[in-house]
Motif scaffolding. Sequence first.
Motif, short mmCIF file in Angstrom:
data_model
loop_
_atom_site.label_atom_id
_atom_site.label_comp_id
_atom_site.label_asym_id
_atom_site.label_seq_id
_atom_site.Cartn_x
_atom_site.Cartn_y
_atom_site.Cartn_z
N TYR A 1 22.89 -30.41 88.33
CA TYR A 1 22.90 -30.99 86.98
C TYR A 1 23.03 -32.50 87.07
CZ TYR A 1 23.51 -26.47 84.74
OH TYR A 1 23.32 -25.19 84.28
N ARG A 2 22.34 -33.19 86.17
CA ARG A 2 22.48 -34.65 86.07
C ARG A 2 22.88 -34.97 84.64
NH1 ARG A 2 17.37 -37.38 88.87
NH2 ARG A 2 16.43 -36.66 86.96
N LYS A 3 23.99 -35.66 84.49
CA LYS A 3 24.51 -35.97 83.16
C LYS A 3 23.54 -36.79 82.33
CE LYS A 3 29.39 -35.72 84.34
NZ LYS A 3 30.66 -36.40 84.40
N SER A 4 22.75 -37.63 82.99
CA SER A 4 21.85 -38.54 82.27
C SER A 4 20.51 -37.90 81.91
CB SER A 4 21.61 -39.79 83.10
OG SER A 4 20.98 -39.44 84.32
N VAL A 5 20.22 -36.68 82.41
CA VAL A 5 18.94 -36.04 82.15
C VAL A 5 19.19 -34.67 81.52
CG1 VAL A 5 16.78 -35.18 83.17
CG2 VAL A 5 17.89 -37.20 84.13
N PRO A 6 18.71 -34.47 80.30
CA PRO A 6 18.90 -33.15 79.67
C PRO A 6 18.01 -32.11 80.35
CG PRO A 6 17.48 -34.51 78.31
CD PRO A 6 17.96 -35.38 79.45
N ASP A 7 18.28 -30.86 80.06
CA ASP A 7 17.39 -29.80 80.53
C ASP A 7 17.17 -28.83 79.38
OD1 ASP A 7 19.29 -27.35 80.76
OD2 ASP A 7 20.34 -28.87 81.94
N CYS A 8 16.18 -27.96 79.54
CA CYS A 8 15.95 -26.94 78.53
C CYS A 8 15.33 -25.72 79.18
CB CYS A 8 15.08 -27.48 77.38
SG CYS A 8 13.32 -27.36 77.58
N TRP A 9 15.34 -24.61 78.45
CA TRP A 9 14.77 -23.35 78.92
C TRP A 9 13.44 -23.12 78.23
CZ3 TRP A 9 16.36 -20.10 82.72
CH2 TRP A 9 17.64 -20.32 83.25
N LEU A 10 12.49 -22.61 79.01
CA LEU A 10 11.15 -22.27 78.51
C LEU A 10 10.85 -20.82 78.86
CD1 LEU A 10 9.23 -25.38 79.89
CD2 LEU A 10 10.06 -25.05 77.55
N GLU A 11 10.17 -20.13 77.94
CA GLU A 11 9.62 -18.82 78.25
C GLU A 11 8.15 -19.03 78.56
OE1 GLU A 11 10.11 -14.75 76.08
OE2 GLU A 11 8.28 -15.72 75.33
N VAL A 12 7.72 -18.60 79.75
CA VAL A 12 6.35 -18.79 80.21
C VAL A 12 5.73 -17.42 80.43
CG1 VAL A 12 4.91 -19.72 82.07
CG2 VAL A 12 6.93 -20.98 81.32
N ARG A 13 4.51 -17.22 79.91
CA ARG A 13 3.79 -15.96 80.09
C ARG A 13 2.44 -16.23 80.75
NH1 ARG A 13 5.43 -16.68 75.45
NH2 ARG A 13 3.42 -16.75 74.40
N LEU A 14 2.25 -15.60 81.92
CA LEU A 14 1.02 -15.82 82.72
C LEU A 14 0.32 -14.49 82.96
CD1 LEU A 14 2.42 -18.04 85.62
CD2 LEU A 14 1.30 -18.82 83.55
N ARG A 15 -0.98 -14.58 83.20
CA ARG A 15 -1.77 -13.41 83.59
C ARG A 15 -2.52 -13.67 84.89
NH1 ARG A 15 -2.18 -9.32 79.94
NH2 ARG A 15 -1.40 -9.77 77.86
N GLU A 16 -2.01 -14.61 85.66
CA GLU A 16 -2.56 -14.89 86.99
C GLU A 16 -1.38 -15.17 87.90
OE1 GLU A 16 -4.99 -18.45 87.17
OE2 GLU A 16 -3.77 -19.41 85.66
N GLY A 17 -1.63 -15.40 89.16
CA GLY A 17 -0.51 -15.57 90.08
C GLY A 17 -0.79 -16.52 91.21
N LYS A 18 -1.11 -17.76 90.90
CA LYS A 18 -1.29 -18.75 91.95
C LYS A 18 0.07 -19.02 92.61
CE LYS A 18 -4.99 -21.24 89.57
NZ LYS A 18 -6.05 -21.48 90.53
N ASN A 19 0.03 -19.47 93.85
CA ASN A 19 1.24 -19.76 94.59
C ASN A 19 2.11 -20.79 93.84
OD1 ASN A 19 2.99 -19.71 96.86
ND2 ASN A 19 2.02 -21.57 97.62
#
Length: 182
Positions: free
Chosen positions: A124-142
């Motif tokens: 964690y870095r106090k000076s940089v916020p973070d957030c959560w994302l929901e990601v939906r994919l139908r492929e699977g690149k590395n």
Amino acid sequence: MLIAFNKPFGVLSQFTDKGLAGSKRPTLSNYIDQAGVYPAGRLDRDSEGLLLLTDDGKLQARIADPKHKMEKTYWAQVEGVPDDEALESFRKGLMLNDGPTRPAGIQRMDPPEALWERDPPIRYRKSVPDCWLEVRLREGKNRQVRRMTAAIGHPTLRLIRYSIGEWSLEGLAPGEWREASL
């Protein structure tokens, strides 16, 4: 047989460690004692969440092969908070170093309820916020989710695969597995 496993951070998505001589990285054999099952796809060592294992080669191919376009849902904790423009570019597909991605679903989400602590914890870095994302994919690149969030300027701090098709990690603590319905 189909097994749903909540793969902890740091565990390899294979039953043996074929890495450096003397390496003792944890593998699936540290958690799953069922003979004859194999992972249907992979999940990077530094990612967590749902991994499906089966003894049925056709089912394994249907789950893992991108040509079947089985949707996978990920929860990604990213550095910073992507704006609407960044999310829209993600949805349309991005150009990565190995070519374009297909369009993908993405939306901001509240931190997942009842989320387990990661060991080791993320930085964690106090000076940089973070957030959560929901990601939906139908492929699977590395390492696709990580590369896509980085491409929109928001590196992934923590990545959890929540579901593959109709199967999810609902009710599974890290390191736990159960037989899943076919």
